[in-house]
Write an enzyme that holds these catalytic residues in place. Structure first.
Site, PDB file in Angstrom:
ATOM      1  N   GLU A  36       0.804  -1.232   0.000  1.00  0.00           N
ATOM      2  CA  GLU A  36       0.000   0.000   0.000  1.00  0.00           C
ATOM      3  C   GLU A  36       0.836   1.281   0.000  1.00  0.00           C
ATOM      4  O   GLU A  36       0.769   2.089   0.941  1.00  0.00           O
ATOM      5  CB  GLU A  36      -0.959   0.015   1.187  1.00  0.00           C
ATOM      6  CG  GLU A  36      -1.967  -1.110   1.147  1.00  0.00           C
ATOM      7  CD  GLU A  36      -3.226  -0.830   1.975  1.00  0.00           C
ATOM      8  OE1 GLU A  36      -3.253   0.184   2.686  1.00  0.00           O
ATOM      9  OE2 GLU A  36      -4.171  -1.627   1.883  1.00  0.00           O
ATOM     10  N   GLU A  94      -5.548  -8.332   0.000  1.00  0.00           N
ATOM     11  CA  GLU A  94      -6.263  -8.013   1.250  1.00  0.00           C
ATOM     12  C   GLU A  94      -7.703  -7.688   0.921  1.00  0.00           C
ATOM     13  O   GLU A  94      -7.986  -6.967  -0.039  1.00  0.00           O
ATOM     14  CB  GLU A  94      -5.674  -6.775   1.951  1.00  0.00           C
ATOM     15  CG  GLU A  94      -4.379  -6.989   2.662  1.00  0.00           C
ATOM     16  CD  GLU A  94      -3.852  -5.726   3.344  1.00  0.00           C
ATOM     17  OE1 GLU A  94      -4.659  -4.847   3.716  1.00  0.00           O
ATOM     18  OE2 GLU A  94      -2.627  -5.638   3.493  1.00  0.00           O
TER      19      GLU A  94
HETATM   20  C1  BGC Z   1      -3.406  -2.341   5.481  1.00  0.00           C
HETATM   21  C2  BGC Z   1      -3.546  -3.100   6.774  1.00  0.00           C
HETATM   22  C3  BGC Z   1      -4.715  -2.532   7.558  1.00  0.00           C
HETATM   23  C4  BGC Z   1      -5.974  -2.811   6.760  1.00  0.00           C
HETATM   24  C5  BGC Z   1      -7.259  -2.298   7.386  1.00  0.00           C
HETATM   25  C6  BGC Z   1      -4.702  -2.000   4.841  1.00  0.00           C
HETATM   26  O1  BGC Z   1      -4.785  -0.633   4.634  1.00  0.00           O
HETATM   27  O2  BGC Z   1      -2.523  -2.982   4.618  1.00  0.00           O
HETATM   28  O3  BGC Z   1      -2.345  -3.002   7.463  1.00  0.00           O
HETATM   29  O4  BGC Z   1      -4.822  -3.047   8.832  1.00  0.00           O
HETATM   30  O5  BGC Z   1      -5.862  -2.240   5.490  1.00  0.00           O
HETATM   31  O6  BGC Z   1      -7.237  -0.917   7.517  1.00  0.00           O
END
Ligand code: BGC
Length: 454
Positions: free
Chosen positions: A176, A361
């Site tokens: 990110e 993610e």
């Molecule tokens: C990040 C994580 C974070 C998740 C939820 C992403 O922006 O990679 O580290 O905890 O989203 O906010």
């Protein structure tokens, strides 16, 4: 189908082509900030500065995975995931971040043990090399605004690849970069907490160079799968007004295209309107656009914007009309259709330049108790994951290749500036005791994986 946890046979069939994973990041789960010779990172500085973290928590001990990684591996094996996406802490390996520092054997041992435990449990390790924990000493010399940071990152990657390259074959370089540049350097919401607005954008170039540098080093060590994990959001104008459309176009430029274009096309979009000049040297764009095996794609929500005439920025984020929201409130709407639409648009925009996508993610936080006496029934999380997986299947059915899906997160953990107030885990963690209790979503994800493998 929205709101139920069942998948149609067609969706299951499509999903059976994916690999499944769950993710965490070092600073968010490890704790043990002063153990094992670990140095200080910008997140240590950020959490130690009162007022920066909502509940004043410090990420230590948190889930304490530094001492409990064997339990985490057992949970992963129980889930049946193909892979585990974790991150390596730069300051456990090169504690002072400096050139020529001998890699810290204790830090390398820790990750080597984790990797060996994963492999023994039949879970492939997918390691992320940079999930936001820049050594403090490098921030003191400009951090990601300084080109030298790229070289220091390369030395750290070399040290990790020397030790783990024979066993870890799947890598994410940086996580990110948009969050780091926009929230960390431009707005000050994340470490290093700088508020430089558009002057922060050179930090994008150096992170992308760090990605290209790492990709090259990892290849030399025989890596099979290398990619960056890039966060995206479909940007929606609040109304049909021209000002809202113009605002959406600017945010799309700096949040999405500023990262995808250089990685996939080898060039930045036109930034003249922002008055921004990237510090590009000969060979940089070739390095940044080094072909990768996957495009790691982090997706949580769309962003709705309104045009603003008289603020420091030409846009303001507003709630997305008629969308349900997560624990983060109105600015984290739930709109799985936007994941599908974004990916289909990427397929069209980047064509053959787009490698297979891996959702690196996806997940959501909802209000949950700090202490649980019985397993939490997190039906809202199950619905969120279900609906986003349906959107992934629709994307694949529309002809865009998606090879994997990763839930954020395996564990409740330290949610950066929100401390422990936002819980994303498939597994509940009591932050006082470290006790792990799988939620219903853990069982649901396990059953999904078992049924697509059946
Ligand atoms: C990040 C994580 C974070 C998740 C939820 C992403 O922006 O990679 O580290 O905890 O989203 O906010």
């Amino acid at each position: 189908m929205a709101g139920t946890s069942e998948f149609s046979p067609q969706t299951l069939q499509t999903l059976s082509g994916l690999r499944f994973s769950a993710a965490t990041a070092a600073f968010q789960i490890e704790g043990a900030r002063t153990l094992g010779g670990r140095g200080r990172s910008i997140w240590d500085d950020f959490v130690d500065d009162p007022g920066n973290v909502l509940d004043s928590s410090t990420a230590d001990p948190g889930p304490d995975s530094y001492h409990r990684s064997a339990e985490d591996v057992e949970l992963l094996a129980g889930l049946g995931v193909d892979r585990y996406r974790f991150s390596i802490s730069w300051v456990r390996i090169i504690p002072d971040g400096k050139q020529g520092t001998k890699p810290n054997a204790v830090g390398l041992d820790y990750y080597e043990r984790l990797v060996d435990e994963l492999l023994a449990a039949g879970v492939r390790p997918e390691a992320t090399l940079y999930h936001w924990d820049l050594p403090s000493s490098l921030e003191a010399t400009g951090g990601w605004l300084n080109r030298d940071t790229v070289h220091r990152f390369g030395e750290y990657v070399e040290a990790v690849a020397n030790r783990l390259g024979d066993r870890v074959h799947h890598w994410y370089t940086i996580n990110e970069p948009a969050s780091t540049s926009l929230q960390g350097y431009a707005l000050g919401e994340l470490a290093p907490g700088r508020t430089m607005l558009f002057d922060a954008l050179p930090s994008v170039h150096h992170q992308l160079l760090a990605h290209g540098t790492a990709a090259t080093i990892l290849r030399e060590h025989g890596a099979q799968q290398v990619g960056a994990a890039i966060n995206h959001s479909l940007i929606l104008p609040e109304t049909d007004a021209e000002a809202d459309h113009a605002a959406a176009a600017i945010l799309d430029l700096i949040y999405n295209r500023l990262f995808a274009d250089p990685l996939l096309l080898g060039e930045y979009p036109d930034l003249d309107a922002l008055g921004v000049q990237m510090p590009i040297y000969d060979g940089d764009m070739e390095l940044i656009s080094t072909p990768c095996d996957v495009y790691g794609f982090n997706y949580y929500n769309p962003t709705t914007v309104r045009g603003v005439d008289d603020g420091p920025l030409p846009f303001e984020m507003v709630p997305t009309p008629q969308a349900a929201t997560t624990g983060f409130g109105p600015l984290w709407p739930i709109r799985p259709d936007t994941l599908r639409d974004f990916l289909i648009d990427m397929g069209t925009r980047y064509g053959v330049r787009l490698p297979p996508i891996v959702i690196s993610e996806n997940g959501a936080s909802f209000p949950e108790p700090e202490i649980c006496t019985e397993p939490i029934r997190d039906d809202e999380r199950i619905a969120y994951l279900h609906d986003h997986l349906v959107a992934v299947a629709e994307t694949v059915d529309a002809g865009v290749r998606v090879d994997g899906y990763t839930v954020w997160s395996l564990l409740d953990n330290f949610e950066w500036a929100h401390g422990y107030t936002q819980r994303f885990g498939l597994v509940h963690v009591n932050m006082e005791t470290g006790q792990r209790t799988p939620k219903s979503s853990y069982e649901w994800y396990r059953d999904l994986i078992a049924s697509v493998r059946a």
